[in-house]
Design a protein around this motif. Structure first.
Motif, PDB file in Angstrom:
ATOM      1  N   ASN A 220       0.839  -1.199   0.000  1.00 23.05           N
ATOM      2  CA  ASN A 220       0.000   0.000   0.000  1.00 23.05           C
ATOM      3  C   ASN A 220       0.878   1.254   0.000  1.00 23.05           C
ATOM      4  OD1 ASN A 220      -2.736  -1.374   0.650  1.00 23.05           O
ATOM      5  ND2 ASN A 220      -1.405  -2.105   2.293  1.00 23.05           N
ATOM      6  N   THR A 221       0.286   2.370  -0.416  1.00 21.23           N
ATOM      7  CA  THR A 221       0.952   3.665  -0.345  1.00 21.23           C
ATOM      8  C   THR A 221       0.133   4.592   0.539  1.00 21.23           C
ATOM      9  OG1 THR A 221       1.945   3.458  -2.550  1.00 21.23           O
ATOM     10  CG2 THR A 221       1.736   5.685  -1.645  1.00 21.23           C
ATOM     11  N   PHE A 222       0.794   5.158   1.564  1.00 19.31           N
ATOM     12  CA  PHE A 222       0.163   6.106   2.475  1.00 19.31           C
ATOM     13  C   PHE A 222       0.959   7.401   2.389  1.00 19.31           C
ATOM     14  CE2 PHE A 222      -0.210   1.806   4.316  1.00 19.31           C
ATOM     15  CZ  PHE A 222      -1.594   1.648   4.225  1.00 19.31           C
ATOM     16  N   GLU A 223       0.347   8.419   1.809  1.00 18.37           N
ATOM     17  CA  GLU A 223       1.098   9.633   1.488  1.00 18.37           C
ATOM     18  C   GLU A 223       0.349  10.885   1.915  1.00 18.37           C
ATOM     19  OE1 GLU A 223       3.277  11.731  -2.384  1.00 18.37           O
ATOM     20  OE2 GLU A 223       2.217   9.825  -2.603  1.00 18.37           O
ATOM     21  N   ASN A 224       1.083  11.801   2.548  1.00 14.76           N
ATOM     22  CA  ASN A 224       0.582  13.142   2.852  1.00 14.76           C
ATOM     23  C   ASN A 224      -0.719  13.103   3.657  1.00 14.76           C
ATOM     24  OD1 ASN A 224       0.759  15.954   2.790  1.00 14.76           O
ATOM     25  ND2 ASN A 224      -0.544  16.103   0.983  1.00 14.76           N
ATOM     26  N   ASN A 242       5.091  -1.711   2.235  1.00 11.27           N
ATOM     27  CA  ASN A 242       4.278  -0.505   2.107  1.00 11.27           C
ATOM     28  C   ASN A 242       5.170   0.720   1.974  1.00 11.27           C
ATOM     29  OD1 ASN A 242       1.479  -1.695   2.836  1.00 11.27           O
ATOM     30  ND2 ASN A 242       2.804  -2.400   4.494  1.00 11.27           N
ATOM     31  N   ILE A 243       4.596   1.795   1.445  1.00 11.97           N
ATOM     32  CA  ILE A 243       5.302   3.069   1.323  1.00 11.97           C
ATOM     33  C   ILE A 243       4.611   4.094   2.212  1.00 11.97           C
ATOM     34  CG2 ILE A 243       5.916   4.968  -0.231  1.00 11.97           C
ATOM     35  CD1 ILE A 243       6.017   2.889  -2.496  1.00 11.97           C
ATOM     36  N   ASN A 268       9.389  -2.300   4.120  1.00 13.19           N
ATOM     37  CA  ASN A 268       8.663  -1.044   3.952  1.00 13.19           C
ATOM     38  C   ASN A 268       9.621   0.119   3.683  1.00 13.19           C
ATOM     39  OD1 ASN A 268       5.807  -1.958   4.937  1.00 13.19           O
ATOM     40  ND2 ASN A 268       7.243  -2.742   6.456  1.00 13.19           N
ATOM     41  N   THR A 269       9.076   1.190   3.142  1.00 10.55           N
ATOM     42  CA  THR A 269       9.854   2.398   2.877  1.00 10.55           C
ATOM     43  C   THR A 269       9.224   3.575   3.606  1.00 10.55           C
ATOM     44  OG1 THR A 269      10.559   1.607   0.700  1.00 10.55           O
ATOM     45  CG2 THR A 269      10.666   3.987   1.092  1.00 10.55           C
ATOM     46  N   PHE A 270      10.031   4.247   4.423  1.00 12.72           N
ATOM     47  CA  PHE A 270       9.588   5.433   5.166  1.00 12.72           C
ATOM     48  C   PHE A 270      10.411   6.609   4.671  1.00 12.72           C
ATOM     49  CE2 PHE A 270       8.825   1.697   7.684  1.00 12.72           C
ATOM     50  CZ  PHE A 270       7.589   1.905   8.279  1.00 12.72           C
ATOM     51  N   THR A 271       9.770   7.502   3.925  1.00 13.53           N
ATOM     52  CA  THR A 271      10.493   8.601   3.287  1.00 13.53           C
ATOM     53  C   THR A 271       9.831   9.935   3.598  1.00 13.53           C
ATOM     54  OG1 THR A 271      11.088   7.137   1.447  1.00 13.53           O
ATOM     55  CG2 THR A 271      11.337   9.489   1.077  1.00 13.53           C
ATOM     56  N   GLU A 272      10.626  10.895   4.074  1.00 13.08           N
ATOM     57  CA  GLU A 272      10.183  12.274   4.273  1.00 13.08           C
ATOM     58  C   GLU A 272       8.955  12.356   5.179  1.00 13.08           C
ATOM     59  OE1 GLU A 272       9.880  14.285   0.541  1.00 13.08           O
ATOM     60  OE2 GLU A 272      11.987  13.959   0.049  1.00 13.08           O
TER      61      GLU A 272
END
Length: 411
Positions: A220-224, A242-243, A268-272
């Motif tokens: 999944n992508t969880f953004e902003n 997940n992102i 998982n990727t945790f960015t910014e």
């Protein structure tokens, strides 16, 4: 027993063989979805043709398939709930549902499933909603390829995009959810799969777990989102690939873990994010093969966290890698790559010869006095971090990665 099964199968086959199609359109004999449901027999298919149908409080109380052709609009005119499913074996496919009523006492939804099983909700577009898809005390269902777009401004008068409540064995896949309160919300929902969804620009959480066990969420992508993702009071959760991206704010995280036990957080990727993962009261969790890149804090451990392992993760260019507010460490950090590591590798085996201490004194100071963040990158900070490295005072002596990798891990 075998004869009984064959008899039931024969009855089901007879029902399917006698099923018919009912068409709904402005010039058809049947002009509303409600009247089509009233006329339909079990396992019939209702075909709703392109057009606008101003209806609400539509109840599907028998096993039916409702299919929209060219996305007909079901307009609830802000009068309340629009579609409620109360039967087993119902499929709703290809409708454009708008104008759900808003209430401070009722959780009106574009589509609600109540005490049902073996349902499919797919290819819907939901707009101008309060709650989007609300699954209540229902089991063994699928929710996929839906687009849910809210216009939430305040938490108190907005609902969630997809909500599972006391519902088990639900698959939620390939949905796009945005601009609601919580994108996807699970409460007392066990053995569910949350996969390949995009949840973005929501007021509070992109994903919110409460009291839900043995679930998987992956790809999944969880953004902003306002506060990122929250996983709380649950156990045996698997979180894979997940992102978590650009969840910024004074109370924002990529992911918040509170009272989580026996979980896996892998790939998982945790960015910014302000904080990649904020952890409190969570035990026996495996953190492996995750990327933490360009976050304020990669990981904040707030206390009561025991027997966790952090292995083979990349910590890349975060302002702070680890914040830790306890003098006791029962967690393992091993074979991670730290971009801030300045040690050496004389035997060229890819493992640093000097252990890495990921908690900096300045991180401790900022936790206590946030205003000091303005000193970040100054020479003074380098000096006090070096002093803590040489002689730890505020962090556990054993909070070390004894085998820091000298090259970024590529999976």
């Amino acid at each position: 027993m075998k004869k009984h099964f064959v008899f039931l199968l024969a009855i089901l086959m007879a029902c399917f063989n006698n099923a018919q199609n009912i068409e709904v359109c402005s010039t058809c004999p049947v002009t509303t979805l409600k009247s089509a449901i009233n006329q339909a027999k079990d396992f019939d298919t209702i075909i709703v043709k392109k057009g606008t149908y101003k209806e609400h409080d539509i109840v599907i109380d028998k096993p039916l398939t409702v299919v929209g052709k060219n996305y007909p609009i079901i307009d609830g005119e802000l009068k309340g709930e629009i579609i409620t499913i109360t039967s087993d074996n119902v499929t709703v496919d290809g409708l454009f549902i708008i104008n759900v009523g808003t209430s401070y006492t009722e959780d009106y939804a574009a589509l609600r499933v109540r005490k049902s099983k073996h349902f499919e909700i797919k290819n819907l577009v939901l707009e101008k909603l309060f709650f989007g898809i609300y699954i209540e005390k229902s089991n063994h269902g699928k929710i996929f390829h839906n687009k849910i777009i809210g216009d939430a401004v305040e938490e108190y008068n907005s609902g969630n995009g997809i909500q599972l409540w006391y519902s088990n064995h639900i698959e939620v896949e390939h949905n796009h959810v945005q601009n609601v309160r919580d994108g996807i919300y699970l409460e007392f929902a066990d053995n569910c799969l949350i996969k390949n969804n995009v949840s973005t620009n929501n007021l509070r959480y992109g994903l919110h777990f409460m009291f839900s066990n043995d679930d998987i969420y992956q790809d999944n992508t969880f953004e902003n989102n306002g506060a990122g993702v929250a996983v709380m009071f649950s156990k045996k959760i698997k979180m894979y690939n997940n992102i978590f991206r650009e969840n910024w704010g004074t109370a924002s995280y990529g992911m918040l873990l509170k009272e989580i036990n026996d979980a896996e957080i892998i790939g998982n990727t945790f960015t910014e994010n302000t904080i990649g993962i904020n952890i409190e009261g969570s035990n026996r969790i495996v953190y492996k093969n995750n990327n933490f890149e360009n976050n304020g804090w990669a990981i904040k451990v707030r206390g009561a966290c025991y027997t966790n392992s952090f292995t083979e993760n990349n910590f890349l260019y975060n302002s702070f890698d680890i914040a830790y507010n306890s003098k006791v460490n029962d967690n393992v950090f091993d074979k991670n790559y730290w971009s801030n590591y300045t040690g050496y590798d004389l035997n060229k085996d890819g493992i640093g010869d000097v252990p890495y201490r990921p908690v900096k004194l300045f991180s401790y100071i900022v936790n206590r006095t946030p205003e000091t963040i303005i000193l970040l990158r100054s020479l003074f900070i380098d000096i006090i971090d070096f002093s803590e490295k040489v002689s730890p005072v505020f962090t556990p002596d054993n909070l070390l990665d004894n085998n820091p990798l000298t090259k970024r891990i590529i999976w």
